[in-house]
Each structure stands twice: as structure tokens, then as C-alpha cells.
Motif scaffolding. Structure first.
Motif, PDB file in Angstrom:
ATOM      1  N   LEU A 172       3.121   8.524   4.023  1.00  7.23           N
ATOM      2  CA  LEU A 172       2.830   7.398   4.922  1.00  7.23           C
ATOM      3  C   LEU A 172       2.718   6.141   4.297  1.00  7.23           C
ATOM      4  CD1 LEU A 172       2.022   6.649   7.742  1.00  7.23           C
ATOM      5  CD2 LEU A 172      -0.152   6.822   7.526  1.00  7.23           C
ATOM      6  N   ASP A 173       2.146   6.347   2.908  1.00  5.46           N
ATOM      7  CA  ASP A 173       1.805   5.070   2.224  1.00  5.46           C
ATOM      8  C   ASP A 173       2.981   4.508   1.605  1.00  5.46           C
ATOM      9  OD1 ASP A 173      -1.029   5.084   2.658  1.00  5.46           O
ATOM     10  OD2 ASP A 173      -1.263   6.652   1.225  1.00  5.46           O
ATOM     11  N   ALA A 174       3.910   5.311   1.209  1.00  2.00           N
ATOM     12  CA  ALA A 174       5.198   4.949   0.604  1.00  2.00           C
ATOM     13  C   ALA A 174       6.284   4.306   1.765  1.00  2.00           C
ATOM     14  CB  ALA A 174       5.534   6.040  -0.209  1.00  2.00           C
ATOM     15  N   LEU A 175       6.079   4.833   2.751  1.00  2.00           N
ATOM     16  CA  LEU A 175       7.097   4.775   3.804  1.00  2.00           C
ATOM     17  C   LEU A 175       6.568   3.307   4.220  1.00  2.00           C
ATOM     18  CD1 LEU A 175       9.491   5.020   5.677  1.00  2.00           C
ATOM     19  CD2 LEU A 175       8.025   6.434   7.149  1.00  2.00           C
ATOM     20  N   MET A 176       5.315   3.109   4.586  1.00  2.00           N
ATOM     21  CA  MET A 176       4.868   1.843   5.023  1.00  2.00           C
ATOM     22  C   MET A 176       5.037   0.749   3.788  1.00  2.00           C
ATOM     23  SD  MET A 176       0.784   2.595   6.565  1.00  2.00           S
ATOM     24  CE  MET A 176       0.703   0.946   6.944  1.00  2.00           C
ATOM     25  N   ALA A 177       4.944   1.194   2.593  1.00  2.00           N
ATOM     26  CA  ALA A 177       5.327   0.055   1.800  1.00  2.00           C
ATOM     27  C   ALA A 177       6.630  -0.453   1.794  1.00  2.00           C
ATOM     28  CB  ALA A 177       4.874   0.615   0.128  1.00  2.00           C
ATOM     29  N   ARG A 178       7.671   0.600   1.935  1.00  2.00           N
ATOM     30  CA  ARG A 178       8.977   0.538   1.904  1.00  2.00           C
ATOM     31  C   ARG A 178       9.466  -0.328   3.204  1.00  2.00           C
ATOM     32  NH1 ARG A 178      12.116   5.401   2.711  1.00  2.00           N
ATOM     33  NH2 ARG A 178      12.990   5.027   4.373  1.00  2.00           N
ATOM     34  N   LEU A 179       8.915  -0.262   4.355  1.00  2.00           N
ATOM     35  CA  LEU A 179       9.045  -0.545   5.506  1.00  2.00           C
ATOM     36  C   LEU A 179       8.385  -2.168   5.411  1.00  2.00           C
ATOM     37  CD1 LEU A 179       8.372   2.096   8.220  1.00  2.00           C
ATOM     38  CD2 LEU A 179      10.629   1.107   7.486  1.00  2.00           C
ATOM     39  N   LYS A 180       7.330  -2.286   4.951  1.00  2.00           N
ATOM     40  CA  LYS A 180       6.861  -3.800   4.890  1.00  2.00           C
ATOM     41  C   LYS A 180       7.556  -4.669   3.908  1.00  2.00           C
ATOM     42  CE  LYS A 180       2.071  -2.747   5.987  1.00  2.00           C
ATOM     43  NZ  LYS A 180       0.525  -2.702   5.691  1.00  2.00           N
ATOM     44  N   ALA A 181       8.314  -4.090   2.669  1.00  2.00           N
ATOM     45  CA  ALA A 181       9.018  -4.792   2.110  1.00  2.00           C
ATOM     46  C   ALA A 181      10.333  -5.311   2.658  1.00  2.00           C
ATOM     47  CB  ALA A 181       9.434  -4.022   0.622  1.00  2.00           C
ATOM     48  N   ARG A 182      10.843  -4.446   3.836  1.00  2.00           N
ATOM     49  CA  ARG A 182      11.926  -4.891   4.568  1.00  2.00           C
ATOM     50  C   ARG A 182      11.496  -5.787   5.613  1.00  2.00           C
ATOM     51  NH1 ARG A 182      16.750  -1.554   4.851  1.00  2.00           N
ATOM     52  NH2 ARG A 182      17.030  -2.238   7.078  1.00  2.00           N
ATOM     53  N   GLY A 183      10.198  -6.128   6.008  1.00  2.00           N
ATOM     54  CA  GLY A 183       9.705  -7.334   6.745  1.00  2.00           C
ATOM     55  C   GLY A 183       9.428  -6.391   7.998  1.00  2.00           C
ATOM     56  N   VAL A 184       9.289  -5.085   8.330  1.00  2.00           N
ATOM     57  CA  VAL A 184       8.942  -4.543   9.527  1.00  2.00           C
ATOM     58  C   VAL A 184       7.589  -4.792   9.782  1.00  2.00           C
ATOM     59  CG1 VAL A 184       8.549  -2.155  10.452  1.00  2.00           C
ATOM     60  CG2 VAL A 184      10.411  -2.953   8.935  1.00  2.00           C
ATOM     61  N   ALA A 185       7.085  -5.262  11.221  1.00  2.00           N
ATOM     62  CA  ALA A 185       5.781  -5.849  11.501  1.00  2.00           C
ATOM     63  C   ALA A 185       5.087  -4.392  11.926  1.00  2.00           C
ATOM     64  CB  ALA A 185       5.792  -6.372  12.856  1.00  2.00           C
ATOM     65  N   PHE A 186       3.965  -4.109  11.438  1.00  2.00           N
ATOM     66  CA  PHE A 186       3.088  -3.192  11.717  1.00  2.00           C
ATOM     67  C   PHE A 186       1.908  -3.827  12.542  1.00  2.00           C
ATOM     68  CE2 PHE A 186       4.780  -1.103   8.397  1.00  2.00           C
ATOM     69  CZ  PHE A 186       4.849   0.230   8.529  1.00  2.00           C
ATOM     70  N   ARG A 187       1.743  -2.969  13.773  1.00  2.49           N
ATOM     71  CA  ARG A 187       0.402  -3.362  14.757  1.00  2.49           C
ATOM     72  C   ARG A 187      -0.638  -2.724  14.508  1.00  2.49           C
ATOM     73  NH1 ARG A 187       2.344  -1.958  20.197  1.00  2.49           N
ATOM     74  NH2 ARG A 187       0.962  -3.295  20.953  1.00  2.49           N
ATOM     75  N   SER A 188      -0.830  -1.749  13.371  1.00  2.40           N
ATOM     76  CA  SER A 188      -2.053  -1.348  12.945  1.00  2.40           C
ATOM     77  C   SER A 188      -2.142  -1.035  11.608  1.00  2.40           C
ATOM     78  CB  SER A 188      -2.202  -0.043  13.847  1.00  2.40           C
ATOM     79  OG  SER A 188      -1.723   0.937  13.199  1.00  2.40           O
ATOM     80  N   ASP A 189      -3.331  -0.979  11.003  1.00  4.14           N
ATOM     81  CA  ASP A 189      -3.475  -0.432   9.636  1.00  4.14           C
ATOM     82  C   ASP A 189      -3.530   1.016   9.826  1.00  4.14           C
ATOM     83  OD1 ASP A 189      -3.908  -3.098   8.422  1.00  4.14           O
ATOM     84  OD2 ASP A 189      -5.941  -3.271   9.051  1.00  4.14           O
ATOM     85  N   VAL A 190      -3.942   1.917   8.692  1.00  3.70           N
ATOM     86  CA  VAL A 190      -3.696   3.079   8.568  1.00  3.70           C
ATOM     87  C   VAL A 190      -5.006   3.728   9.595  1.00  3.70           C
ATOM     88  CG1 VAL A 190      -3.923   5.454   7.462  1.00  3.70           C
ATOM     89  CG2 VAL A 190      -2.728   3.569   6.504  1.00  3.70           C
ATOM     90  N   ILE A 191      -4.694   4.497  10.707  1.00  2.00           N
ATOM     91  CA  ILE A 191      -5.682   5.082  11.649  1.00  2.00           C
ATOM     92  C   ILE A 191      -6.061   6.349  11.189  1.00  2.00           C
ATOM     93  CG2 ILE A 191      -6.266   5.632  14.025  1.00  2.00           C
ATOM     94  CD1 ILE A 191      -3.871   3.461  14.723  1.00  2.00           C
ATOM     95  N   HIS A 192      -7.152   6.638  10.798  1.00  2.00           N
ATOM     96  CA  HIS A 192      -7.577   8.028  10.321  1.00  2.00           C
ATOM     97  C   HIS A 192      -8.052   8.990  11.669  1.00  2.00           C
ATOM     98  CE1 HIS A 192      -7.369   7.190   6.169  1.00  2.00           C
ATOM     99  NE2 HIS A 192      -7.553   5.830   6.555  1.00  2.00           N
ATOM    100  N   SER A 193      -7.710  10.084  11.665  1.00  2.88           N
ATOM    101  CA  SER A 193      -8.245  11.053  12.715  1.00  2.88           C
ATOM    102  C   SER A 193      -8.577  12.506  11.949  1.00  2.88           C
ATOM    103  CB  SER A 193      -7.314  11.437  13.924  1.00  2.88           C
ATOM    104  OG  SER A 193      -6.109  12.502  13.557  1.00  2.88           O
ATOM    105  N   PRO A 194      -9.165  13.503  12.772  1.00  2.00           N
ATOM    106  CA  PRO A 194      -9.697  14.461  11.875  1.00  2.00           C
ATOM    107  C   PRO A 194      -8.423  15.359  11.216  1.00  2.00           C
ATOM    108  CG  PRO A 194     -10.760  14.169  14.111  1.00  2.00           C
ATOM    109  CD  PRO A 194      -9.780  13.466  13.757  1.00  2.00           C
ATOM    110  N   VAL A 195      -7.162  15.138  11.763  1.00  2.00           N
ATOM    111  CA  VAL A 195      -6.182  16.049  11.519  1.00  2.00           C
ATOM    112  C   VAL A 195      -5.030  15.023  10.751  1.00  2.00           C
ATOM    113  CG1 VAL A 195      -6.590  18.049  13.085  1.00  2.00           C
ATOM    114  CG2 VAL A 195      -5.044  15.851  13.578  1.00  2.00           C
ATOM    115  N   CYS A 196      -5.130  13.939  10.822  1.00  2.00           N
ATOM    116  CA  CYS A 196      -3.987  13.243  10.335  1.00  2.00           C
ATOM    117  C   CYS A 196      -4.170  11.530  10.148  1.00  2.00           C
ATOM    118  CB  CYS A 196      -2.809  12.941  11.355  1.00  2.00           C
ATOM    119  SG  CYS A 196      -3.345  12.100  13.076  1.00  2.00           S
ATOM    120  N   ARG A 197      -3.353  10.961   9.394  1.00  2.00           N
ATOM    121  CA  ARG A 197      -3.592   9.478   9.219  1.00  2.00           C
ATOM    122  C   ARG A 197      -2.263   9.001   9.817  1.00  2.00           C
ATOM    123  NH1 ARG A 197      -1.845   8.848   4.337  1.00  2.00           N
ATOM    124  NH2 ARG A 197      -2.755   6.670   4.171  1.00  2.00           N
ATOM    125  N   MET A 198      -2.163   7.893  10.492  1.00  2.00           N
ATOM    126  CA  MET A 198      -1.023   7.402  11.123  1.00  2.00           C
ATOM    127  C   MET A 198      -1.232   5.644  11.120  1.00  2.00           C
ATOM    128  SD  MET A 198      -2.260   8.648  14.843  1.00  2.00           S
ATOM    129  CE  MET A 198      -4.069   8.878  15.035  1.00  2.00           C
TER     130      MET A 198
END
Length: 125
Positions: A77-103
Motif C-alpha cells: 500500500l505505501d509504495a503504491l500510494m507514493a507512486r500514485l501521489k507522484a502522478r498527482g492522484v488525489a487521495f480522499r483519506s490517509d491510511v485507515i487501519h482496521s483489525p485485518v487490513c490497511r486501506m
């Protein structure tokens, strides 16, 4: 009787821009592609099953608040978010943590909502 989800469909307006996003930013390969003039239907078969369809055949407008969101399982997730942000992709949230995943939720090139989902390692039982 329902058998399975055949595909998830998102409306698009700019076919070239959407293809650049899904093929170059997310690394998906186009499968079935058809058109009638400037009207397109694009399918992306996902490695683990499922299919995402993009189309400008319908009059629906792309929307991040339409109610439905596709969730893509990702390896890093972290690597993909960095790659997308470098392309100017807009994120509507920071990383959300749940008991089973990060999103995290971002928008595609057309304004549709995409959830990027990484499972946490399972604890040994």
C-alpha cells in the motif's frame, strides 16, 4: 439464482485519460475492448479474479460519492500510494487501519472512488 459478481463498472468521460490511469498508474492490462465510434467498453480482468469495466456508453457521470466503490487488494500500500501521489492522484483519506487490513481511498482520473486495500499478516494461531 445469483452466481457471482460478473464485473464492477465505472463511467468514464475521457477514454485515453482513463486508460492511462488504469494501465500505467495501476498497471492493469486491458482485456476485452470494444467501441462504436467514440463510445467505448473496456474490461480489465484482475489476476485474482473479477473484472473492472469502464465505459462511456452510459450517460452517468463519474463520481466519488455515487455509493459504490471498488476495492483493489494490493501487495504494498505505501509504495503504491507514493507512486500514485507522484502522478498527482488525489487521495480522499490517509491510511485507515482496521483489525485485518490497511486501506486508503483515492480517485481515478475520472473522479470515481477507488479503495486500495492491503491485508495485515495473520497472527499464527
Amino acid at each position: 439464482m445469483l452466481k457471482k459478481v460478473a464485473f464492477t463498472m465505472y463511467p468514464i468521460r475521457d477514454v485515453a485519460r482513463a486508460r492511462d490511469f488504469y494501465e500505467n498508474a495501476l498497471g492493469l492490462q486491458a482485456g476485452s475492448v470494444g467501441n462504436q465510434g467514440e463510445r467505448y467498453w473496456l474490461e480489465y480482468d484482475l489476476p485474482g479474479g473479477g473484472c473492472l469495466a469502464l465505459t462511456n456508453f452510459i450517460e452517468d457521470q463519474p463520481s466519488a460519492t455515487a455509493g459504490g466503490t471498488i476495492a483493489f487488494e494490493v501487495e504494498d500500500l505505501d509504495a503504491l500510494m507514493a507512486r500514485l501521489k507522484a502522478r498527482g492522484v488525489a487521495f480522499r483519506s490517509d491510511v485507515i487501519h482496521s483489525p485485518v487490513c490497511r486501506m486508503a481511498v483515492c480517485e481515478d482520473s475520472e473522479g470515481n472512488s477507488i479503495l486500495l486495500h492491503q491485508l495485515k499478516p495473520r497472527a499464527n494461531a
